[in-house]
Design a protein around this motif. Structure first.
Motif, PDB file in Angstrom:
ATOM      1  N   ALA A 177       0.865  -1.098   0.075  1.00 24.72           N
ATOM      2  CA  ALA A 177       0.023   0.063   0.163  1.00 24.72           C
ATOM      3  C   ALA A 177       0.908   1.226   0.098  1.00 24.72           C
ATOM      4  N   GLY A 195       1.321   6.587   0.381  1.00 24.86           N
ATOM      5  CA  GLY A 195       0.204   5.862   0.057  1.00 24.86           C
ATOM      6  C   GLY A 195      -0.339   5.558  -1.334  1.00 24.86           C
ATOM      7  N   THR A 196      -0.552   4.463  -1.605  1.00 21.90           N
ATOM      8  CA  THR A 196      -1.003   4.230  -3.088  1.00 21.90           C
ATOM      9  C   THR A 196      -2.426   4.306  -3.265  1.00 21.90           C
ATOM     10  N   THR A 197      -3.045   4.675  -2.087  1.00 21.97           N
ATOM     11  CA  THR A 197      -4.508   4.948  -2.153  1.00 21.97           C
ATOM     12  C   THR A 197      -4.999   6.321  -2.397  1.00 21.97           C
ATOM     13  N   SER A 199      -5.903   9.782  -4.047  1.00 23.04           N
ATOM     14  CA  SER A 199      -6.325  10.321  -5.414  1.00 23.04           C
ATOM     15  C   SER A 199      -5.354  10.929  -6.340  1.00 23.04           C
TER      16      SER A 199
END
Length: 249
Positions: A177, A195-197, A199
């Protein structure tokens, strides 16, 4: 607290025996308790929990698995808080302790690790097979059972039993992540993870913000001038009366 040869009286030397003691848990004398400085958890094995006739309703959920140095995993049945007394009257200590209850084969009933040892402010000596801990009016102690320790250790050798566990705090999903981001293009040493989450818009703003504030990052020691010795310093435990001598490599 200190140890001397008097503390080792009665211990057959030389030896490499583990430190196995007896504690009073919930009012019952409980033997075969391994003191393991390498364990970051305090564990009680399920048969011991059942023999103490403890109410399973006292178990609170515990979701993280335990892992050992071989990578073996075990999920605890839960965590329970029990009253533990160490030492003999009047030099004894009573505390509420948290134990992870695990269902896996073991020659020991309980594993005492660093959490309890630190709570007791205890010092251990495997040479003397003894644990010492401070009390209000002095020092209490509990001596290991060398005969029982050898019996347990023979079982450990026969079954290749693992008893040093740690809580798994990070898993592969958490690692995946995160993504590495270069804060200075072309300098792979100056990277951080985000973080890869996020936007796309938030990701762009975050990277821009980090690059605009590069001065707060310390990549090498020289980036941290003026740190007060009151914060941190390194000392060598040497005799100040001796002149330093540079030896040949």
């Amino acid at each position: 607290m200190s140890f001397n040869e008097e503390d080792a009286r009665g211990v057959k030397q030389p030896h490499n025996d583990p430190l196995v003691i007896t504690l009073t848990i919930e009012g019952f004398n409980t033997k075969r308790i391994l003191v393991d400085n390498g364990s970051s958890t305090d564990n009680m094995h399920l048969p011991a929990f059942q023999h103490l006739k403890l109410d399973p309703g006292r178990l609170c959920p515990f979701d993280s698995p335990l892992v050992n140095f071989n990578g073996d995993r075990v999920y605890p049945k839960g965590i329970v808080t029990l009253k533990v007394t160490v030492g003999t009257y009047p030099r004894q200590l009573t505390r509420q302790m948290d134990f992870l209850v695990v269902d896996c084969p073991s020659s020991y009933n309980v594993i005492i690790g660093r959490p309890t040892l630190n709570r007791w402010k205890a010092a251990t000596s495997t040479y003397c097979l003894k644990v010492k801990f401070p009390i209000e009016d002095g020092v209490g102690e509990v001596k290991g059972d060398q005969v029982l320790a050898r019996e347990c250790y023979q079982v450990v050798l026969a079954t290749k039993e693992n008893h040093t566990w740690t809580i798994e705090e990070e898993n592969e999903d958490k690692v995946k992540a995160l993504e590495a981001v270069e804060l200075v293009k072309g300098e792979t040493a100056k990277m951080t993870r985000i973080g890869t989450t996020l936007s796309p818009e938030m990701r762009t703003k975050l990277i821009q913000f980090l690059r605009e504030n590069l001065d707060v990052f310390a990549w090498i020691h020289e980036d941290m001038p003026g740190i007060s010795p009151k914060v941190i310093q390194h000392k060598l435990n040497v005799d100040p009366g001796r002149n330093p001598i540079q030896q040949r490599q």
